[in-house]
Design an enzyme around this catalytic site. Structure first.
Site, PDB file in Angstrom:
ATOM      1  N   HIS A  26      55.599  42.735  12.612  1.00 42.41           N
ATOM      2  CA  HIS A  26      54.568  42.264  12.636  1.00 42.41           C
ATOM      3  C   HIS A  26      54.764  43.278  14.086  1.00 42.41           C
ATOM      4  O   HIS A  26      53.122  43.840  14.278  1.00 42.41           O
ATOM      5  CB  HIS A  26      53.614  41.000  13.327  1.00 42.41           C
ATOM      6  CG  HIS A  26      52.832  40.731  13.870  1.00 42.41           C
ATOM      7  ND1 HIS A  26      51.281  40.050  12.556  1.00 42.41           N
ATOM      8  CD2 HIS A  26      51.554  40.899  14.350  1.00 42.41           C
ATOM      9  CE1 HIS A  26      50.472  40.348  13.087  1.00 42.41           C
ATOM     10  NE2 HIS A  26      50.518  40.315  14.424  1.00 42.41           N
ATOM     11  N   GLU A  27      55.247  42.829  15.256  1.00 39.87           N
ATOM     12  CA  GLU A  27      55.342  43.097  16.557  1.00 39.87           C
ATOM     13  C   GLU A  27      55.337  44.579  16.435  1.00 39.87           C
ATOM     14  O   GLU A  27      54.880  46.087  17.606  1.00 39.87           O
ATOM     15  CB  GLU A  27      56.038  42.290  17.150  1.00 39.87           C
ATOM     16  CG  GLU A  27      55.253  41.039  18.029  1.00 39.87           C
ATOM     17  CD  GLU A  27      54.139  40.791  18.224  1.00 39.87           C
ATOM     18  OE1 GLU A  27      53.324  41.560  18.712  1.00 39.87           O
ATOM     19  OE2 GLU A  27      53.305  39.881  17.546  1.00 39.87           O
ATOM     20  N   HIS A  30      52.599  47.126  15.680  1.00 37.31           N
ATOM     21  CA  HIS A  30      52.183  47.490  16.608  1.00 37.31           C
ATOM     22  C   HIS A  30      52.340  48.404  17.947  1.00 37.31           C
ATOM     23  O   HIS A  30      52.096  48.979  17.934  1.00 37.31           O
ATOM     24  CB  HIS A  30      51.390  46.390  17.970  1.00 37.31           C
ATOM     25  CG  HIS A  30      50.680  44.776  16.888  1.00 37.31           C
ATOM     26  ND1 HIS A  30      49.414  45.322  16.250  1.00 37.31           N
ATOM     27  CD2 HIS A  30      50.731  43.248  16.753  1.00 37.31           C
ATOM     28  CE1 HIS A  30      48.550  44.112  16.296  1.00 37.31           C
ATOM     29  NE2 HIS A  30      49.554  43.232  16.377  1.00 37.31           N
TER      30      HIS A  30
END
Length: 216
Positions: A26-27, A30
């Site tokens: 997820h990170e 980004h």
């Protein structure tokens, strides 16, 4: 001891592995999309990596096992470096939740492929896949909620007209407090839980049905 935990002792190893993977991707998503649009802030801070230690927040991770929700370390994003700040901002924000949807999809593919070819699936691995799919879908839906500091709020912020965006920024700190109240108090029975009760099964069943048709 289990009375103080959100998961059973048997589920904890599966939850821990799932969160390590889910939070990391997820990170990373980004950071990767921001980097591709010209913002190297996360890359310079060592966040453009799949090393879980760079992304996991100790307190946020522990809280998941106790309260059932938590967080990873947010990736720093500087929209000043984007040539098209609004478009890039939306894509950077949505990249995280989409990464969790992709992970859930891959787990569905693995599960259906094993079933299709008659593989014997150990009970422990089957339980892990169930938890992996469920938690990634939870992260996908949860992070798209339109409350600060979630990704859904950032998307709305980038899509909003300038005058409304200025007001959103001004009241954002109050929005965070309101969000925490409706999540960690009994009010969640009338806010978050109804949303999850409808949306999560819909996404999970829809995703499962979509991939099922390719194998059976």
């Amino acid at each position: 001891m289990e009375g103080f935990l959100a998961y059973s002792l048997q589920e904890i190893p599966y939850v821990a592995i799932t969160l390590m993977i889910a939070f990391t991707f997820h990170e990373f998503a980004h950071a990767y999309v921001a980097y591709k649009f010209g913002d190297s802030t996360a890359q310079k801070q060592g966040r453009l990596t799949l090393n879980p230690l760079k992304h996991l927040d100790p307190f946020g991770t522990i809280l998941i096992f106790i309260a059932g929700f938590g967080w990873a370390r947010p990736v720093p994003v500087n929209r000043f470096f984007f040539k098209k700040p609004r478009l890039a901002g939306v894509l950077v924000s949505i990249a995280g939740p989409l990464s969790n949807l992709v992970l859930a999809s891959l787990a569905f593919i693995v599960a259906f492929a094993l079933m299709r070819f008659g593989a014997v699936i150990p009970a422990g691995f089957s339980e892990f896949l169930d938890i992996f799919i469920w938690l990634n879908i939870v992260l996908f839906v949860f992070n798209l909620l339109p409350f600060p500091p979630l990704d859904g709020y950032r998307i709305l912020e980038d899509l909003a007209p300038n005058d409304l965006r200025a007001k959103m920024t001004q009241w954002e700190s109050y929005g965070v407090i309101i969000f925490l109240i409706i999540v960690i108090t009994p009010l969640d029975e009338y806010t978050i839980q109804p949303i999850f009760g409808v949306v999560l099964p819909w996404v999970m069943n829809g995703l499962g049905d979509f991939f099922y048709q390719f194998f059976f």
